[in-house]
Design a protein around this motif. Structure first.
Motif, PDB file in Angstrom:
ATOM      1  N   ARG A 147     -36.273  68.379 -12.347  1.00  0.00           N
ATOM      2  CA  ARG A 147     -36.973  69.305 -11.711  1.00  0.00           C
ATOM      3  C   ARG A 147     -37.619  68.707 -10.407  1.00  0.00           C
ATOM      4  N   ARG A 197     -34.593  68.845  -7.919  1.00  0.00           N
ATOM      5  CA  ARG A 197     -34.445  70.246  -7.475  1.00  0.00           C
ATOM      6  C   ARG A 197     -35.619  70.262  -6.420  1.00  0.00           C
ATOM      7  N   ALA A 198     -36.620  69.667  -6.505  1.00  0.00           N
ATOM      8  CA  ALA A 198     -37.842  69.896  -5.526  1.00  0.00           C
ATOM      9  C   ALA A 198     -37.466  69.086  -4.309  1.00  0.00           C
ATOM     10  N   SER A 238     -34.659  70.729  -2.105  1.00  0.00           N
ATOM     11  CA  SER A 238     -34.778  72.292  -1.818  1.00  0.00           C
ATOM     12  C   SER A 238     -34.785  72.476  -0.399  1.00  0.00           C
ATOM     13  N   PRO A 239     -34.675  73.461   0.071  1.00  0.00           N
ATOM     14  CA  PRO A 239     -34.409  73.634   1.667  1.00  0.00           C
ATOM     15  C   PRO A 239     -35.598  73.186   2.226  1.00  0.00           C
ATOM     16  N   TYR A 240     -36.926  73.565   1.960  1.00  0.00           N
ATOM     17  CA  TYR A 240     -38.035  73.158   2.773  1.00  0.00           C
ATOM     18  C   TYR A 240     -38.304  71.745   2.714  1.00  0.00           C
ATOM     19  N   GLU A 277     -30.651  76.030   6.000  1.00  0.00           N
ATOM     20  CA  GLU A 277     -30.727  76.772   4.651  1.00  0.00           C
ATOM     21  C   GLU A 277     -32.307  77.384   4.743  1.00  0.00           C
ATOM     22  N   ALA A 278     -33.234  76.563   5.077  1.00  0.00           N
ATOM     23  CA  ALA A 278     -34.539  76.916   5.339  1.00  0.00           C
ATOM     24  C   ALA A 278     -34.846  77.797   6.443  1.00  0.00           C
TER      25      ALA A 278
END
Length: 261
Positions: free
Chosen positions: A42, A45-46, A49-51, A149-150
């Protein structure tokens, strides 16, 4: 524990609770490790992530801008190049510094003037062009990996969609126009192209070819700044002013076309 006597007089021992405990023990022991593995997944993944990547890009750009403010590269125009560096080594170092400075939003005209003042017309133009392509490639790569991506889901307005479609479908032509006619800041063109679906090759090739006239004009102006009435300086200033005027007219017409569409 249950004891059973077989026909030969032997005794067989059966212990179902013990067997069940032995089977359950590995599962109980694996529970915390599985939980830790899930937490690590997790977190990964965070972080990817895009952001999160966009936030990293903003932090990197803010740090680069702060570094530029601290080191003040414009002092090259007044204090000159460090005496320890000379010749080809100085040109390579300057090109690398040029590329990093453009990523950190330093205006290219200032860097082009410095290239001409430090290295003369010929070597100054080549050094500035190398730094231009390097800086554009760095900005494009950072924007593509950390921001595309973001930011792509945010392209919802009519103007944003039109600009994105133009860059994505006609990448080379659009970037060539942006480089030939000043008006779009260098860093803005780099990151807009990175968010679009433009390919690497059209972007770099259009940047290299389209930046030649403007870069050469500023470099020659920097090299001839001590003689502002010389023909070379006056021609260089004309080559700077005319594309700026043409770019203003083209931008005005494009704006009205977008409004009409």
């Amino acid at each position: 524990m249950l004891d059973a006597t077989n026909r030969s007089g032997g005794t067989a021992t059966v212990s179902p609770p013990a067997a069940a405990t032995e089977l359950a023990a590995p599962a109980v022991a694996a529970g915390p490790s599985l939980s830790r593995a899930g937490f690590a997944v997790r977190c990964t993944r965070a972080a990817l992530s895009p952001y999160a990547r966009l936030s990293l890009l903003l932090v990197l750009l803010a740090g680069a801008a702060a570094g530029v403010l601290a080191f003040e590269p414009q002092r090259l125009l007044t204090h000159g190049w460090p005496p320890q560096l000379g010749g080809a080594a100085a040109a390579v170092v300057f090109a690398a510094a040029y590329g990093l400075c453009t990523v950190a939003f330093v205006p290219r005209p200032l860097l082009n003037l410095a290239a001409g003042a430090l290295f003369g017309s010929g070597l100054g133009v080549g050094t500035a062009l190398a730094g231009t392509v390097l800086g554009a490639g760095l900005a494009f790569g950072l924007g593509r990996m950390l921001g595309q991506e973001a930011l792509r889901p945010l392209l919802r307005g009519r103007w944003l969609k039109a600009a994105d479609g133009q860059l994505s479908r006609h990448g080379f032509r659009s970037m060539m126009a942006a480089r030939l006619f000043p008006g779009v800041p260098f860093w803005a063109a780099n990151y807009c192209a990175a968010v679009s679906r433009m390919g690497w090759l059209p972007f770099l090739l259009a940047t290299a070819l389209g930046s030649i006239p403007n870069t050469a004009a500023y470099a020659v102006a920097g090299a001839r700044a001590s003689a502002p009435t010389s023909p070379a300086f006056l021609i260089a200033m004309a080559c700077i002013a005319i594309p700026a005027l043409v770019g203003t007219v083209v931008a005005w017409r494009k704006r009205h076309q977008l409004r009409a569409g």
